[in-house]
Design a protein around this motif. Sequence first.
Motif, PDB file in Angstrom:
ATOM      1  N   ASP A 160     -10.451 -51.258  47.555  1.00 49.17           N
ATOM      2  CA  ASP A 160     -10.335 -50.425  48.903  1.00 49.17           C
ATOM      3  C   ASP A 160      -8.940 -49.662  49.014  1.00 49.17           C
ATOM      4  OD1 ASP A 160     -12.944 -51.381  48.974  1.00 49.17           O
ATOM      5  OD2 ASP A 160     -12.400 -52.823  50.711  1.00 49.17           O
ATOM      6  N   VAL A 162      -7.147 -48.727  46.589  1.00 51.15           N
ATOM      7  CA  VAL A 162      -6.760 -47.482  45.379  1.00 51.15           C
ATOM      8  C   VAL A 162      -6.486 -46.184  46.011  1.00 51.15           C
ATOM      9  CG1 VAL A 162      -7.576 -46.512  43.392  1.00 51.15           C
ATOM     10  CG2 VAL A 162      -7.739 -48.954  43.485  1.00 51.15           C
ATOM     11  N   PRO A 163      -7.294 -45.521  46.930  1.00 53.95           N
ATOM     12  CA  PRO A 163      -7.170 -44.162  47.412  1.00 53.95           C
ATOM     13  C   PRO A 163      -5.918 -43.911  48.089  1.00 53.95           C
ATOM     14  CG  PRO A 163      -9.371 -44.887  47.897  1.00 53.95           C
ATOM     15  CD  PRO A 163      -8.652 -46.108  47.417  1.00 53.95           C
ATOM     16  N   LEU A 164      -5.500 -44.893  49.030  1.00 53.24           N
ATOM     17  CA  LEU A 164      -4.246 -45.050  49.684  1.00 53.24           C
ATOM     18  C   LEU A 164      -3.118 -44.931  48.790  1.00 53.24           C
ATOM     19  CD1 LEU A 164      -2.907 -44.818  52.492  1.00 53.24           C
ATOM     20  CD2 LEU A 164      -3.031 -47.194  52.845  1.00 53.24           C
ATOM     21  N   ALA A 166      -2.980 -44.252  45.581  1.00 52.79           N
ATOM     22  CA  ALA A 166      -2.716 -43.092  44.684  1.00 52.79           C
ATOM     23  C   ALA A 166      -2.210 -42.049  45.443  1.00 52.79           C
ATOM     24  CB  ALA A 166      -4.144 -42.822  44.321  1.00 52.79           C
ATOM     25  N   LEU A 167      -2.737 -41.769  46.694  1.00 52.57           N
ATOM     26  CA  LEU A 167      -2.180 -40.653  47.509  1.00 52.57           C
ATOM     27  C   LEU A 167      -0.761 -40.873  47.964  1.00 52.57           C
ATOM     28  CD1 LEU A 167      -2.927 -37.791  49.398  1.00 52.57           C
ATOM     29  CD2 LEU A 167      -3.323 -39.449  51.010  1.00 52.57           C
ATOM     30  N   THR A 210       3.693 -49.834  46.267  1.00 49.95           N
ATOM     31  CA  THR A 210       2.477 -50.541  46.450  1.00 49.95           C
ATOM     32  C   THR A 210       2.703 -51.945  47.060  1.00 49.95           C
ATOM     33  OG1 THR A 210       1.995 -49.581  43.901  1.00 49.95           O
ATOM     34  CG2 THR A 210       0.461 -51.472  44.977  1.00 49.95           C
ATOM     35  N   VAL A 267      -1.750 -48.056  38.907  1.00 49.76           N
ATOM     36  CA  VAL A 267      -2.254 -47.077  39.450  1.00 49.76           C
ATOM     37  C   VAL A 267      -1.220 -45.979  40.178  1.00 49.76           C
ATOM     38  CG1 VAL A 267      -4.061 -46.089  41.117  1.00 49.76           C
ATOM     39  CG2 VAL A 267      -4.785 -47.958  39.798  1.00 49.76           C
ATOM     40  N   PHE A 271       0.028 -42.315  39.125  1.00 53.88           N
ATOM     41  CA  PHE A 271      -0.032 -40.963  40.360  1.00 53.88           C
ATOM     42  C   PHE A 271       1.328 -40.662  40.589  1.00 53.88           C
ATOM     43  CE2 PHE A 271      -4.639 -42.087  40.576  1.00 53.88           C
ATOM     44  CZ  PHE A 271      -5.029 -41.026  40.778  1.00 53.88           C
TER      45      PHE A 271
END
Length: 367
Positions: A160, A162-164, A166-167, A210, A267, A271
């Motif tokens: 959950d 990963v998107p945050l 990565a952005l 992270t 990750v 990114f």
Amino acid sequence: MRLPELTANPQQPSQLRLRGGWTLDHAEAIGRQLSAAPADATSVDASDVERLDSLGVLQLMRFARRRDLDFSRFTFHDRHRALVAAIEDVADDRPKRKREYGVNAALERMGHSVVDNLKDSTALLGFLGEVLLKLLRMVREPSRFRPTATVHHMEQVGLDAVPLVALLCFMVGAVVAFLGANVLRDFGAVIYVVELVSISFLREFGVLLTAIILAGRTASAFTAQIGTMKSREEVDAIRTLGMDPIDLLVIPRLLALVVMLPLLTFVGMVFGLLGGLTVGAYGLDIPPPQYLSRMQDTMEVRHFIVGLTKAPMFAVVIALIGCLEGLQVQGTAQSLGERTTSSVVQAISMVIVLDALAAIWFMEMNF
């Protein structure tokens, strides 16, 4: 029940005699009777009062304060004395102590803060020892391991997020490339933006960003979840059933975070490098093949290892702080909010401090 009455004692004019019902139903009548009371009264006889509740007692206490009367000179019936004594105990009208200012007060507050921080550090070390002992026990007794709960928390903590991750890492990588290019352009060395982005993200920014994201996102979630269970007495119920809350609530979250934080760090590194590549290609006129070739030639595995080795350490600190603060919730909504805020602040602070110490150590080791 008769209305409240207040009259002067004929035999002793300075004494007031109360009759009737001094209750909430007659609040307005009580106020009128007390306002019309003679000014020379020095004592009150309420032994003939038929009914008395908390409002009546509070009205009489307020009347005594306004007239500067000693409340000990108020006489009550035996059946009312327990109520009066209970209200006297909780009715503390002393003014609140004013906040002191000045150097001494500031030093005193700072001293209390230092002591509180030392207590928190001691509690964290003790909690770490307890969790390590329970982990060793779990190795000897594998039936205590909760695989379903662990996988569930791995999904919440890792997938959950990963998107945050990565952005934010992509955007920070782009910002680092822009700032580096502004400085290096004056020296005609824009191409060194590749090394700047790759080394900074592999060694520091990838794992640090992270960990900070998870310190704010996961530590608060752990504290809120466990704190809510504590306020509902579910933790006490777990102990009553003969189970260990550390095995059920702490260890699955700890293991999930230890596994997922290194993966999320990877990750974030990827990114972040992509953010630098995007800026290099579209903002610095560095062709992507040249950027990738330069990155391949200058990138060293040791930078990647340095970044990943810090991830499990950060994961342990974040998980322990989040779970410990949740277990320390006192059962009120205010306590839950304070502990949640404290867990986020402590986790982020500890991550930054440990990252700085690790950076100094690796620098001294020339690694």
